[in-house]
Write a protein that holds these residues in place. Structure first.
Motif, PDB file in Angstrom:
ATOM      1  N   GLN A  85       1.991   2.962  -2.253  1.00  0.00           N
ATOM      2  CA  GLN A  85       1.818   3.067  -3.695  1.00  0.00           C
ATOM      3  C   GLN A  85       2.850   3.968  -4.360  1.00  0.00           C
ATOM      4  O   GLN A  85       3.315   3.686  -5.465  1.00  0.00           O
ATOM      5  N   GLU A 131       0.812  -1.213   0.000  1.00  0.00           N
ATOM      6  CA  GLU A 131       0.000   0.000   0.000  1.00  0.00           C
ATOM      7  C   GLU A 131       0.849   1.268   0.000  1.00  0.00           C
ATOM      8  O   GLU A 131       0.336   2.373   0.009  1.00  0.00           O
ATOM      9  N   VAL A 150      -3.526   0.888   6.314  1.00  0.00           N
ATOM     10  CA  VAL A 150      -3.199  -0.375   5.658  1.00  0.00           C
ATOM     11  C   VAL A 150      -4.273  -1.415   5.913  1.00  0.00           C
ATOM     12  O   VAL A 150      -5.027  -1.336   6.891  1.00  0.00           O
TER      13      VAL A 150
END
Length: 1028
Positions: free
Chosen positions: A535, A533, A555
């Motif tokens: 990203q 996550e 998360v």
């Protein structure tokens, strides 16, 4: 009123009934679990001492810096041990004079303790005492001596071997002294450039199933990284028609052997040529890719598919190779150190001098190594000329047995600049599992090169070998205690390349049949594939750059093998570990990791309660250090704490803060023993049969348990034992039941099905989380809940035939609410999955209402009884299934606690299916009632399968070509003016002369020697002013 006449009114009637049933059953459940768990008593005990607790705020940055300093100190001790070995080995070589007729017996690890038919020890196989040692994974070892391992293709009495083994005997006392100075050291070793491997402590080495010893220390990552600097390699292979048959087989094996000499700091590509030039992986056209395990294995598969045909034209292939290397060098990409072309061919007849003049002369920034395949020597002068005029090395390979030794020679050429400078670079490897240690534990190695310091051979740059020592990564993580990180917190390590060194979510093994095996890409899992996550890769970038800092992320954390998900806000704290290429991260979860509650109690009072038989401590945690003193290694952590507190072992070093927490928890939870015992003695076997066990756990890793039935009657005997790691405190995590309970309100109970073998004898675990320090629970049989359900129904006037509408039968299901939802679907990703080939899913489709995935707690209706057969594991792989790494995605359905009830009508063709769902108070359960008559099978099942993520070709190529951020090693040794510009070795030559320190001093000034005398390389006519 019938259903058809007024479905809405019928639905309203069922809503009322469902609420009544849920309340009644919820009351029965709450009564059982509070009574037998003792949750109310425990809540009261902690409430009584609440005012004495001290709250300590956790400073994440200070914590990660402290852990990093401790890890640096530990790793520095390993470096010092290796440095002592390097000094001893170089001094021993300096004082050793090579003797070609030396006779010397040594302990051969394959032959030790072996006897012949006359009961006499075989040659090199004298008696070698071996004893099990817990510090070395309980292997049989000899901590007094090292012994020698050699690959099958290395003659154990070769003069080079005998001289090297004799010289390296000087390492034995250093091995022992190092181990005495630092008892946390594990394997220490010396890998010789001639192929022998000296290992301490000595072990018995066993051949593989084919009777072969394939382990060659010179192929190991630690050897290669210590012996050479980072390198960019383009392998150019001739696939013309003349390469058919054995030549093609030898060429393929040569490529694979070269690939095995590369590591994650190197870059590579492979070009095949005949009538035209082609990259064997079209996606890699015009670039170099990191030589990590993924890419190396991918190349090996493609190499195996190469076929010989057409006519070979090498010029275009060389031109393409030089262009790639130049573009990467000019763009500041790749290793930015050594660059080389490895030419594999059975002959070269073209006029290729123009290519070198245009792309490589006069600077010769790219070395060219040539491998002549086959016994034909017609083209040998041409192939040799290419190497000798481009600072490379020429060799001829005519059999498969020649490949290993001849390929390894290029490493000696690349190592010479470093050797001549006597630069003892310290290297640390990526995570790996070492076959030498016969273990599946992840470790890293610290290694340093060993050089010849003899003045007469200094310009030859003789690499004697590499020394190293293993560091199990679990030992590093012991310096980041679990109790300081909270229930969901953890520590992790990554390398300068962004690969995971250690992480609780790293899954390096997979199951093939009944055997655990390392995944092909286990040590090239990127941080972005675990902390997926992140990203924008903010965390990854900062850690690779060795920064110190902090960031926060929301998360989704999969637990229970991906069947459930926790939504957390994590705070990430990170810093580098000085003197290594590693970075350390510490994760604290909001609501669990910011504070530590410290209690206060006397040693006398706490010690008394620690001695109770129902109590245990997390044996993987470090309350006291027991792995240094051999007398302490057999102690459990509980035994060590007790001896520390009683003064029986004054030398024990213990974590006083953690011990104080244990004492406090022992005192507060002590009354639970008497409470559970009283209940067990007064249980009614008629109405309460099915209650099996009560248990509790605290943040300090303390657990208590009590049986309400005989141990032989427990339905799940693995629970709370080492056989069920998910149910106990480990180095990686708190128990699953503790973690799940922590995410629910204090006083509520969390229900889940457990089964000893996931196929039968299901039982129920319930947990209640109280006061942020402890979780208490009870294990009961499902049959008991069934009885209590019908009792609750009867209390509210329901009959065995559940109806809320006349003449309408109902299905009644009890679900764990965390997976029941209509619109809360979350997509999760797994970048460490293994998929079937050619099939691309793990198992057959599983509908939403599947016991295996949705974990129904109860499933029964008018005509059915308790279903437990559906718990069978669907993950059964046949023997012929082949698994390969892949990316998968899978859905998880998450319950929204704010939704207390839900209802509706589903149009199913000719009928309407009614459903009503009602939350059961103080639990994670839903009571679901559905119409049993209306058939809705027209709708396809909702699948919860993990599906392989299929990338379309352009996207797949883009992903494969992408160059993630990495931090290069700090040092580079590419050239040195004293190194001769070219070398050659023909088949039949004795071991390269630098092993002996021989030099060709009689060469004229306008010639440069090529390792063997100038006569062996008559084509090396170079400018005498050209250096390397």
């Amino acid at each position: 009123m019938s259903w058809a006449e007024c479905p809405r009114a019928a639905l309203a009637s069922c809503l009322t009934a469902c609420l009544s049933w849920a309340d009644a059953f919820g009351g029965e459940l709450y009564s059982i679990v509070t009574k037998y768990s003792g949750s109310l008593l425990l809540q009261k005990k902690y409430k009584d001492v609440e005012s004495t607790l001290k709250i300590k705020e956790v400073d994440g940055l200070e914590l990660v810096k402290k852990f990093s300093e401790q890890m640096e100190s530990m790793l520095r001790r390993k470096v010092e041990a290796v440095e002592r070995l390097v000094e001893a080995a170089e001094d021993a070589d300096l004082n050793h004079e090579y003797n070609s007729s030396l006779e010397f017996d040594y302990y051969n690890s394959l032959l030790i303790n072996e006897k012949d038919e006359n009961d006499n020890y075989v040659e090199l196989g004298d008696e070698f005492i071996l004893e099990p040692n817990e510090h070395f994974n309980n292997l049989l070892v000899n901590t007094t001596y090292s012994d020698i391992q050699l690959p099958t293709n290395v003659y154990n009495k070769d003069p080079d071997i005998l001289n090297g083994v004799y010289m390296s005997e000087a390492l034995n006392p250093i091995f022992v002294d190092n181990f005495e100075r630092d008892p946390t050291l594990t394997w220490q070793y010396f890998g010789s450039s001639t192929g022998f491997f000296r290992l301490y402590p000595g072990i018995k080495w066993l051949p593989d199933e084919n009777g072969v010893i394939s382990f060659d220390c010179r192929n190991r990552g630690w050897y290669i990284q210590a012996a050479t600097s980072p390198k960019d390699i383009v392998i150019v292979v001739d696939v013309s028609g003349s390469m058919k048959g054995l030549r093609m087989t030898i060429a393929k094996h040569t490529i694979i052997t070269i690939l095995d000499t590369l590591g994650e700091n190197d870059f590579v590509n492979i070009i095949a040529y005949n009538d035209y030039v082609h990259f064997i992986e079209p996606c890699f056209k015009g670039i170099l890719v990191q030589a990590d395990r993924d890419n190396r294995e991918h190349f090996k598969q493609l190499v195996d598919e190469l076929q010989a045909k057409g006519v070979g034209t090498v010029n275009k292939a060389l031109t393409e190779s030089f262009k790639i290397l130049r573009e990467f060098r000019d763009a500041g990409q790749g290793g930015l150190c050594n660059q080389a072309i490895m030419l594999i061919t059975d002959g070269a007849v073209e006029d290729y001098e123009a290519v070198f003049e245009k792309y490589n002369w006069p600077d010769r920034k790219v070395r060219v190594f040539t491998y002549l395949i086959g016994r034909e020597v017609t083209f040998a002068p041409n192939v040799k000329w290419i190497a000798c005029n481009n600072k490379g090395y020429y060799t001829q390979i005519s059999t498969l047995a020649d490949v290993q030794e001849n390929v390894m020679e290029y490493l000696h050429v690349l190592s010479r600049p470093m050797v001549i400078n006597h630069d003892h670079d310290i290297i640390w490897t990526e995570a790996y599992m070492d076959s030498a240690a016969q273990s599946l534990l992840l470790m890293t190695t610290v290694a340093m090169p060993v050089f010849s310091k003899k003045n007469e051979t200094r310009s030859h740059g003789i690499l004697l070998g590499v020394v190293g020592s293993d560091v199990p990564l679990r030992e590093l993580l012991k310096l980041a205690p679990r109790y300081k990180l909270g229930v969901h917190g953890y520590a992790f390590l990554n390398t300068n390349n962004g690969y995971i060194l250690s992480h609780p979510d790293l899954r390096p093994l997979y199951k093939e049949g009944k055997k655990l095996k390392p995944k092909p890409n286990y040590n090239s899992v990127d941080l972005s594939e675990v902390e997926w996550e992140d990203q924008d890769e903010i965390l990854r970038t900062a850690m690779i750059n060795g920064e110190t800092g902090y960031l926060s992320m929301d998360v989704k954390v999969p637990v229970d093998k991906g069947k459930r998900v926790l939504f957390l806000t994590n705070d990430y704290f990170f810093t580098d570990i000085s003197g290594t290429p590693f970075s350390l991260g510490v994760v604290l979860s909001r609501g669990h990791g910011e504070y530590i509650l410290l209690g206060n109690t006397s040693v006398e009072e706490g010690l008394h309660d620690l001695l109770q038989p129902d109590l245990s401590l997390a044996n993987e945690w470090i309350y006291c250090i027991t792995d240094i003193d051999p007398d302490h290694r057999k102690l459990s952590q509980l035994e060590a704490v007790i001896r520390f507190l009683t003064g029986e072992e004054p030398d024990l070093e213990c974590d006083e803060e953690l011990v104080q927490e244990v004492l406090f928890d022992a005192v507060v939870t002590a009354p639970m023993e008497a409470y559970w015992t009283t209940l067990a003695l007064n249980m009614s076997m008629e109405t309460e049969v099915g209650v099996e066990m009560a248990f509790l756990g605290t943040r300090a890793g303390l657990m208590r348990s009590a049986l309400y039935v005989g141990s032989e009657k427990i339905s799940n005997r693995k629970f709370l034992t080492q056989k069920d790691k998910e149910s106990i405190f480990t180095m990686d995590h708190f128990p699953l039941w503790y973690r799940r309970a922590a995410e629910h309100p204090p006083g509520s109970f969390i229900y889940s099905i457990v089964s000893e073998d996931d196929s039968g004898n299901p039982s129920l675990n319930t947990r209640a989380e109280e006061r942020g320090r402890e979780t208490v629970g009870v294990q009961i049989k499902l049959e008991l809940l069934q009885r209590k359900f019908w009792m609750a129904m009867q209390q509210v006037g329901a009959s065995k035939k559940l109806t809320c509408v006349p003449h309408r039968e109902l299905h009644c299901l009890l679900l764990t609410v965390c997976l029941f939802c209509f619109d809360c679907r979350v997509t999760m990703y797994d970048y460490q999955a293994m998929c079937k080939v050619p099939y691309h899913h793990h198992s057959g489709a599983r509908p939403l209402l599947s016991v295996r995935i949705c974990r129904f707690l109860l499933e029964f209706n008018m005509s059915s009884f308790w279903h437990s057969d559906n718990l069978a594991d669907a993950h059964k792989h046949k023997k012929h299934d082949i698994l390969q790494p892949c990316d998968t995605e899978y859905p998880v359905f998450v319950y929204e606690p704010a939704i207390k009830e839900a209802n509706g009508l589903i149009e199913c063709g000719d009928c309407q299916k009614m459903f009503v769902a009602q939350q059961i108070a103080s639990s994670n359960l839903l009571l679901l009632i559905t119409d049993a008559v209306c058939d809705c099978s027209v709708f396809p099942p909702v699948l919860l399968d993990a599906k392989e993520v299929k990338y379309i070709l352009p996207l797949k190529c883009e992903r494969m070509r992408s160059q993630k951020l990495r931090r290069r090693p700090d040092t580079c040794h590419a050239f040195h003016p004293e190194v001769p510009p070219g070398q050659s070795r023909r088949e039949g030559d004795h071991t390269a002369a630098f092993h002996h320190g021989h030099a060709c001093t009689h060469a004229p000034l306008f010639l440069h020697p090529c390792i063997v005398c100038i006569i062996a390389c008559p084509s090396c006519w170079l400018d005498p002013d050209t250096d390397v």
